[in-house]
Design a protein around this motif. Structure first.
Motif, PDB file in Angstrom:
ATOM      1  N   TYR A 253     -65.675-104.698  15.285  1.00  0.00           N
ATOM      2  CA  TYR A 253     -64.953-103.750  15.630  1.00  0.00           C
ATOM      3  C   TYR A 253     -64.698-103.614  17.136  1.00  0.00           C
ATOM      4  O   TYR A 253     -63.580-103.677  17.635  1.00  0.00           O
ATOM      5  N   ARG A 254     -65.480-104.254  17.921  1.00  0.00           N
ATOM      6  CA  ARG A 254     -65.484-104.404  19.450  1.00  0.00           C
ATOM      7  C   ARG A 254     -64.336-105.609  19.594  1.00  0.00           C
ATOM      8  O   ARG A 254     -63.437-105.469  20.488  1.00  0.00           O
ATOM      9  N   LEU A 255     -64.433-106.632  18.721  1.00  0.00           N
ATOM     10  CA  LEU A 255     -63.458-107.793  19.390  1.00  0.00           C
ATOM     11  C   LEU A 255     -62.049-107.389  18.508  1.00  0.00           C
ATOM     12  O   LEU A 255     -61.098-108.094  19.330  1.00  0.00           O
TER      13      LEU A 255
ATOM     14  N   VAL B 232     -64.240-118.227  17.532  1.00  0.00           N
ATOM     15  CA  VAL B 232     -65.122-119.335  16.836  1.00  0.00           C
ATOM     16  C   VAL B 232     -66.604-118.405  16.265  1.00  0.00           C
ATOM     17  O   VAL B 232     -66.712-118.138  15.003  1.00  0.00           O
ATOM     18  N   GLY B 233     -66.772-117.529  17.061  1.00  0.00           N
ATOM     19  CA  GLY B 233     -67.957-116.611  16.711  1.00  0.00           C
ATOM     20  C   GLY B 233     -67.692-115.642  15.693  1.00  0.00           C
ATOM     21  O   GLY B 233     -68.400-115.234  15.005  1.00  0.00           O
ATOM     22  N   ALA B 234     -66.424-115.091  15.859  1.00  0.00           N
ATOM     23  CA  ALA B 234     -66.329-113.861  14.968  1.00  0.00           C
ATOM     24  C   ALA B 234     -65.993-114.359  13.495  1.00  0.00           C
ATOM     25  O   ALA B 234     -66.560-113.782  12.434  1.00  0.00           O
ATOM     26  N   ILE B 235     -65.508-115.723  13.375  1.00  0.00           N
ATOM     27  CA  ILE B 235     -65.333-116.201  11.983  1.00  0.00           C
ATOM     28  C   ILE B 235     -66.795-116.672  11.304  1.00  0.00           C
ATOM     29  O   ILE B 235     -67.114-116.396  10.233  1.00  0.00           O
ATOM     30  N   CYS B 236     -67.363-117.331  12.256  1.00  0.00           N
ATOM     31  CA  CYS B 236     -68.913-117.611  11.729  1.00  0.00           C
ATOM     32  C   CYS B 236     -69.733-116.448  11.615  1.00  0.00           C
ATOM     33  O   CYS B 236     -70.569-116.487  10.465  1.00  0.00           O
ATOM     34  N   LEU B 237     -69.617-115.325  12.095  1.00  0.00           N
ATOM     35  CA  LEU B 237     -70.464-114.133  12.016  1.00  0.00           C
ATOM     36  C   LEU B 237     -70.294-113.482  10.687  1.00  0.00           C
ATOM     37  O   LEU B 237     -71.192-112.902  10.157  1.00  0.00           O
TER      38      LEU B 237
ATOM     39  N   GLU C  54     -74.733-104.720  12.232  1.00  0.00           N
ATOM     40  CA  GLU C  54     -74.293-105.280  13.496  1.00  0.00           C
ATOM     41  C   GLU C  54     -73.060-106.140  13.565  1.00  0.00           C
ATOM     42  O   GLU C  54     -72.286-106.076  14.474  1.00  0.00           O
ATOM     43  N   VAL C  55     -72.820-106.727  12.290  1.00  0.00           N
ATOM     44  CA  VAL C  55     -71.615-107.470  12.107  1.00  0.00           C
ATOM     45  C   VAL C  55     -70.482-106.585  12.225  1.00  0.00           C
ATOM     46  O   VAL C  55     -69.381-106.768  13.066  1.00  0.00           O
TER      47      VAL C  55
END
Length: 265
Positions: A94-96, A73-78, A88-89
């Protein structure tokens, strides 16, 4: 409003990440271990409707949480913050994208596709760099990001996309190859940009690398790719003359798929 949504919203308003995660986790299934896609998409919509100065820090906390649903959920909202927080995004995605969790990698690849579609000129160089990464997970994320962004059918995209994908045709990683020829190109890009893709195939097939030829043959093993087989006879003639077992097996699979769709049997 359902109980989980009420708890989810209250936690957002309070800026309590553990409450947000708990609400999401209450909807997780025993089979997948994460919340269903519908729940995650509902959560994304609720987060995007939130007007708060604490929203971006909260989304970063979701991306950094150990819970996979929170990360997805966080990745999409980011992606909504790319214009103002691009560095930062990029680091977080990249990490995820290299996560140990396959489902997280799927959602992050989709997130990368969103950024690529909305911020093409800024994000394309990032994808070019990732395509040369040592991690097969990162390289695969590039392949899928271009597939997702390609759905926009933006004519500006396809030639740069094919330029980046071309070196990946020889990538020996199974994780990359299984998502490139038979999936990203064969089920998507050839459908959205047939003229440009078919033109590239005429060039690519002259590369004698067997992995390149495997990818080309496997394009036609896909449902959409098979529809363009009649326009690619010259490509098939070259592929069919290749006696290497690895290539012959891929060509055989493609021919079988084409025949099945032609005869309906």
């Amino acid at each position: 409003m359902s109980d989980w949504k009420q708890s989810f919203l209250e936690s957002i308003q309070q800026g309590v990440v553990e409450g947000v995660v708990k609400a999401l986790d209450s909807q997780s299934t025993t089979h997948g271990g994460t919340a269903p896609s519908k729940i995650k998409n509902d959560a994304i919509k609720l987060l995007r409707k939130t007007n708060s100065d604490t929203l971006y820090p909260l989304i970063l906390q979701l991306c950094g949480h150990e819970n996979p649903t929170a990360q997805e959920v966080g990745a999409i909202c980011l992606t909504d913050f790319y214009r103002s927080q691009s560095s930062e995004v990029n680091r977080v995605l990249y990490r995820l994208a290299d996560s140990d969790n396959w489902e997280v990698r799927e959602w992050v690849a989709s997130a990368c596709g969103l950024v690529l579609e909305k911020h093409f000129h800024d994000y394309f160089p990032v994808m070019a760099e990732w395509s040369r990464d040592v991690s097969e997970n990162i390289r695969r994320a590039v392949v899928l990001a271009m597939m997702y962004a390609g759905k926009s059918r933006n004519p500006e995209f396809i030639d740069p996309f094919l330029d980046i994908l071309e070196p990946l045709l020889s990538d020996r990683s199974r994780y990359v190859r299984d998502n490139l020829g038979p999936f990203a190109i064969g089920n998507a890009l050839i459908k959205y940009y047939p003229t440009q893709v078919l033109k590239r195939l005429d060039t690519w097939v002259n590369d004698e690398d067997e992995q390149v030829r495997w990818n080309i043959a496997m394009i036609f093993s896909a449902a959409e790719g098979a529809k363009f087989a009649h326009e690619s006879q010259q490509v098939f003639d070259i592929l069919s003359s290749d006696e290497r077992p690895y290539v012959k097996k891929a060509v055989s699979k493609a021919i079988k798929n084409i025949s099945k769709r032609t005869t309906g049997s």
